[in-house]
Design an enzyme around this catalytic site. Structure first.
Site, PDB file in Angstrom:
ATOM      1  N   GLU A   1       9.532  15.022  16.495  1.00 44.60           N
ATOM      2  CA  GLU A   1      10.200  14.277  15.714  1.00 44.60           C
ATOM      3  C   GLU A   1       8.982  15.622  14.732  1.00 44.60           C
ATOM      4  O   GLU A   1       7.402  15.802  14.559  1.00 44.60           O
ATOM      5  CB  GLU A   1       9.809  13.416  14.772  1.00 44.60           C
TER       6      GLU A   1
ATOM      7  N   GLU B   1      10.198   0.891  10.532  1.00 43.40           N
ATOM      8  CA  GLU B   1      10.970   1.581  10.197  1.00 43.40           C
ATOM      9  C   GLU B   1      10.618   2.785  11.121  1.00 43.40           C
ATOM     10  O   GLU B   1       9.586   3.597   9.265  1.00 43.40           O
ATOM     11  CB  GLU B   1      11.705   1.876   8.436  1.00 43.40           C
TER      12      GLU B   1
ATOM     13  N   CYS C   1      13.106  10.323   8.071  1.00 39.63           N
ATOM     14  CA  CYS C   1      13.210  10.048   9.086  1.00 39.63           C
ATOM     15  C   CYS C   1      14.372  10.271   9.473  1.00 39.63           C
ATOM     16  O   CYS C   1      14.100  10.403  10.788  1.00 39.63           O
ATOM     17  CB  CYS C   1      12.557   8.800   9.331  1.00 39.63           C
TER      18      CYS C   1
ATOM     19  N   LYS D   1       0.615  -1.039  -0.287  1.00 42.60           N
ATOM     20  CA  LYS D   1       0.093   0.290   0.208  1.00 42.60           C
ATOM     21  C   LYS D   1       0.697   1.002  -0.308  1.00 42.60           C
ATOM     22  O   LYS D   1       1.435   1.596   0.352  1.00 42.60           O
ATOM     23  CB  LYS D   1      -0.980   0.383   1.454  1.00 42.60           C
TER      24      LYS D   1
HETATM   25  P1  NAD Z   1       1.375   7.372   9.041  1.00 43.43           P
HETATM   26  O1  NAD Z   1       2.584   7.097   9.748  1.00 43.43           O
HETATM   27  O2  NAD Z   1       0.377   7.991   9.086  1.00 43.43           O
HETATM   28  O3  NAD Z   1       2.140   7.087   7.598  1.00 43.43           O
HETATM   29  C1  NAD Z   1       2.784   6.840   6.776  1.00 43.43           C
HETATM   30  C2  NAD Z   1       1.878   5.006   6.437  1.00 43.43           C
HETATM   31  O4  NAD Z   1       1.048   4.234   6.892  1.00 43.43           O
HETATM   32  C3  NAD Z   1       1.273   5.744   5.119  1.00 43.43           C
HETATM   33  O5  NAD Z   1       0.948   4.813   3.893  1.00 43.43           O
HETATM   34  C4  NAD Z   1      -0.689   5.968   5.765  1.00 43.43           C
HETATM   35  O6  NAD Z   1      -1.579   5.321   4.780  1.00 43.43           O
HETATM   36  C5  NAD Z   1      -0.247   4.134   6.576  1.00 43.43           C
HETATM   37  N1  NAD Z   1      -0.733   4.390   7.925  1.00 43.43           N
HETATM   38  C6  NAD Z   1      -1.401   5.390   8.799  1.00 43.43           C
HETATM   39  N2  NAD Z   1      -2.082   4.652   9.549  1.00 43.43           N
HETATM   40  C7  NAD Z   1      -2.589   3.972   9.311  1.00 43.43           C
HETATM   41  C8  NAD Z   1      -3.101   2.436  10.175  1.00 43.43           C
HETATM   42  N3  NAD Z   1      -3.572   1.911  11.098  1.00 43.43           N
HETATM   43  N4  NAD Z   1      -2.287   1.019   9.453  1.00 43.43           N
HETATM   44  C9  NAD Z   1      -1.251   0.944   8.779  1.00 43.43           C
HETATM   45  N5  NAD Z   1      -0.899   2.089   7.868  1.00 43.43           N
HETATM   46  C10 NAD Z   1      -1.839   3.340   8.583  1.00 43.43           C
HETATM   47  O7  NAD Z   1       2.580   9.051   8.563  1.00 43.43           O
HETATM   48  P2  NAD Z   1       1.674  10.825   8.235  1.00 43.43           P
HETATM   49  O8  NAD Z   1       0.605  10.723   9.292  1.00 43.43           O
HETATM   50  O9  NAD Z   1       1.160  10.453   6.831  1.00 43.43           O
HETATM   51  O10 NAD Z   1       2.794  12.086   8.390  1.00 43.43           O
HETATM   52  C11 NAD Z   1       2.932  11.798  10.367  1.00 43.43           C
HETATM   53  C12 NAD Z   1       4.337  11.707  10.691  1.00 43.43           C
HETATM   54  O11 NAD Z   1       5.088  10.299  10.660  1.00 43.43           O
HETATM   55  C13 NAD Z   1       5.283  12.503  10.088  1.00 43.43           C
HETATM   56  O12 NAD Z   1       4.791  13.834  11.011  1.00 43.43           O
HETATM   57  C14 NAD Z   1       6.753  12.384  10.323  1.00 43.43           C
HETATM   58  O13 NAD Z   1       6.814  12.633  12.018  1.00 43.43           O
HETATM   59  C15 NAD Z   1       6.372  10.350  10.279  1.00 43.43           C
HETATM   60  N6  NAD Z   1       6.194   9.839   9.649  1.00 43.43           N
HETATM   61  C16 NAD Z   1       7.932   9.146   9.329  1.00 43.43           C
HETATM   62  C17 NAD Z   1       7.693   8.481   8.515  1.00 43.43           C
HETATM   63  C18 NAD Z   1       9.041   7.969   8.149  1.00 43.43           C
HETATM   64  O14 NAD Z   1       9.691   7.569   6.641  1.00 43.43           O
HETATM   65  N7  NAD Z   1       9.405   6.823   9.162  1.00 43.43           N
HETATM   66  C19 NAD Z   1       7.430   8.930   6.735  1.00 43.43           C
HETATM   67  C20 NAD Z   1       6.166   9.500   6.891  1.00 43.43           C
HETATM   68  C21 NAD Z   1       5.690  10.279   8.339  1.00 43.43           C
END
Ligand code: NAD
Length: 498
Positions: free
Chosen positions: A397, A266, A300, A190
């Protein structure tokens, strides 16, 4: 009428056909609910496309396809070299359209074109690297005397679920797909809801280069319901997730409460970037800039806490401020732009809110501290000084171009400050003294320590976090362990000769 593809003209004039459907069993199909969602170009705030949105029943269909492809045995049990050949063909196909992939990525994510080109090049390299692993997965024989033969085999897991973030869409896809496919698994991946386009376009190449139907399934959709359905699925044997720590916790919980699927995570970070007095200041400043403003800080392992030894603090800060103010922000397709747009309005607002909180907490804005322009989700490269360790902007973060800078005097103090975080993804150490570099690297609790460099990846060097930054490692030989399980075959032998 259901629209499953659309012609898009990218800002640099490239015209291409963007698939919009869910890629299941090598076909682009409509979501069973008929739902779609909009994809916005973060640099212009204009609509790029509307893609099909996966629901629980679409995840089921993707798992059915992946399971059938795994169970028919062709993919997992063929000569492994064949999987490597296909992965190499995929790498070649991406390379043939590298300009298109970079432009799609820039438009969808907002990152500067040069940066997207770098991502595409790294993704190609990584696919090639994992192709090379496909026929090198080794088992072993354990000698327990002449009464038995012990075969230790490494087998694929089955259907694996992969959930990727929006900051490096194609690159994170390669980190997930490469090792999973090289080791003989089948996949339901996804993409993130704000950046689904490059993954869907890759689906066309998966089919074109000859992957059997069902081996790779790519769905666009939200965390809930689609991501959630992957993490809870009874027939998915493993989930690999990259994203926020909050969601990572939920992923682990869902895995535990469903079928105890294996999990690798990660997650986030709040990485220290430490400059010692003997460091080459110009070089250190260059790495501080790359550490925090590369990919608009949406990294990240961003070096978001800078610590500088007191005797060189003023010099480093002065040079850093000048360099930060020279960082060119704006249209990702414009020559010379280093920092593009933040990827979504949600992320823009989240970063702006952190900046507001930082000011309210009493930190001093040394430069930046506000939105850049009025159209597009841009933020000025920001430095906060006069910070304390308790401040939210130093603890949490931010995931944007915002950094704090603090003085320290002794090596022990630097190590203590660096380790003052629940995260442990990466750290930077800048010094001319090799002994100090090795000593400090050993004492910092993080998965990657960059010495006199930063955000410096190599596909053979494992990457992953200590503490709340994650579970497991990606890249290198370590990545393959995430996608195989060990089977021991102990054969009782009859003694034939006296
Ligand atoms: P997120 O963790 O919500 O999203 C990352 C992925 O997880 C997306 O594909 C999203 O659809 C999916 N996701 C969201 N909720 C989920 C759930 N309940 N079950 C399974 N999958 C789920 O990140 P975000 O809300 O887009 O961003 C928020 C914060 O996350 C950012 O500000 C940053 O701090 C962090 N982030 C970190 C990374 C990284 O590379 N480690 C990447 C994106 C965001």
């Amino acid at each position: 009428m259901t629209k499953l593809q659309q012609q898009i003209t990218l800002p640099n004039g490239l015209v291409y056909t963007q698939p919009l459907g869910l890629f299941i069993n090598n076909e682009f199909v409509a979501a069973k609910s008929g739902k779609t969602f909009d994809v916005i170009n973060p640099a212009t705030e204009e609509l790029l496309a509307s893609v099909q949105e996966a629901g629980v029943e679409d995840i089921d269909a993707a798992v059915d396809a992946a399971e059938a492809a795994f169970n028919d045995g062709v993919w997992a049990k063929q000569e492994p070299l064949e999987r490597g050949i296909l992965l190499n063909k995929l790498a070649d196909a991406i390379e043939a359209e590298a300009d298109l992939f970079s432009a799609i990525e820039s438009s969808d994510n907002g990152k500067a074109l040069w940066s997207a080109q770098g991502d595409v090049a790294l993704a190609i390299k990584y696919f090639r690297s994992t192709a090379g692993w496909a026929d090198k997965i080794r088992g072993s024989i354990v000698d327990s005397g002449e009464t038995h033969l012990n075969l230790i085999k490494r087998e694929p897991l089955g259907v694996v679920g992969q959930i990727i973030p929006w900051n490096f869409p194609l690159l994170m896809l390669s980190w997930k797909l490469g090792p999973a496919l090289a080791t003989g698994n089948t996949v339901v991946l996804k993409s993130a809801e704000s950046t689904p386009l490059s993954a869907l376009y890759l689906g066309t190449l998966i089919k074109k280069v000859g992957f059997p139907p069902g081996v790779v399934n790519i769905v666009s959709g939200f965390g809930r319901p689609a991501g959630d359905a992957i993490t809870k699925h009874q027939r998915i044997k493993k989930v690999a997730f990259t994203g926020s720590t909050a969601v990572g916790r939920q992923v682990l919980k869902n895995a535990a409460e469903s079928n105890l699927k294996k999990v690798t995570l990660e997650l986030g970070g709040k990485s220290p970037n430490i400059v010692f007095a003997d460091a080459d200041v110009a070089d250190a400043v260059k790495h501080i800039i790359v550490g925090i403003y590369y990919n608009a800080g949406e990294v990240c392992c961003a070096g978001s806490r800078v610590y500088v030894q007191d005797t060189v603090y003023d010099k480093v800060l002065a040079e850093f401020k000048v360099a930060a103010e020279k960082v060119k922000v704006g249209d990702p397709f414009e020559e010379g732009v280093f920092q593009g747009a933040q990827t979504s309005e949600k992320q823009l607002n989240s970063i702006l809110n952190y900046i507001k909180v930082g000011k309210e907490e009493g930190a001093r804005v040394i430069t930046g501290g506000e939105r850049f322009g009025t159209k597009g989700y841009f933020i000025k490269p920001t430095i906060f000084g006069d910070v304390t360790e308790e401040m939210k902007i130093v603890k949490e973060e931010i995931f944007g171009p915002v950094v704090s800078i603090t003085k320290f005097s002794t090596v022990d103090e630097a190590v203590k400050l660096a380790n003052n975080s629940n995260y442990g993804l990466a750290a930077g150490v800048h010094t001319a003294d090799l002994n100090r570099a090795i000593d400090v690297s050993g004492r910092i609790k993080a998965g990657t320590i960059w010495v006199n460099t930063y955000n410096d990846f190599h596909h053979m060097v494992p990457f992953g976090g200590y503490g709340e930054s994650g579970v497991g490692r990606e890249l290198g030989a370590e990545a393959l362990e995430n996608y195989t399980q060990v089977k021991a075959v102990r054969v009782g032998l009859k003694k034939v000769f006296k």
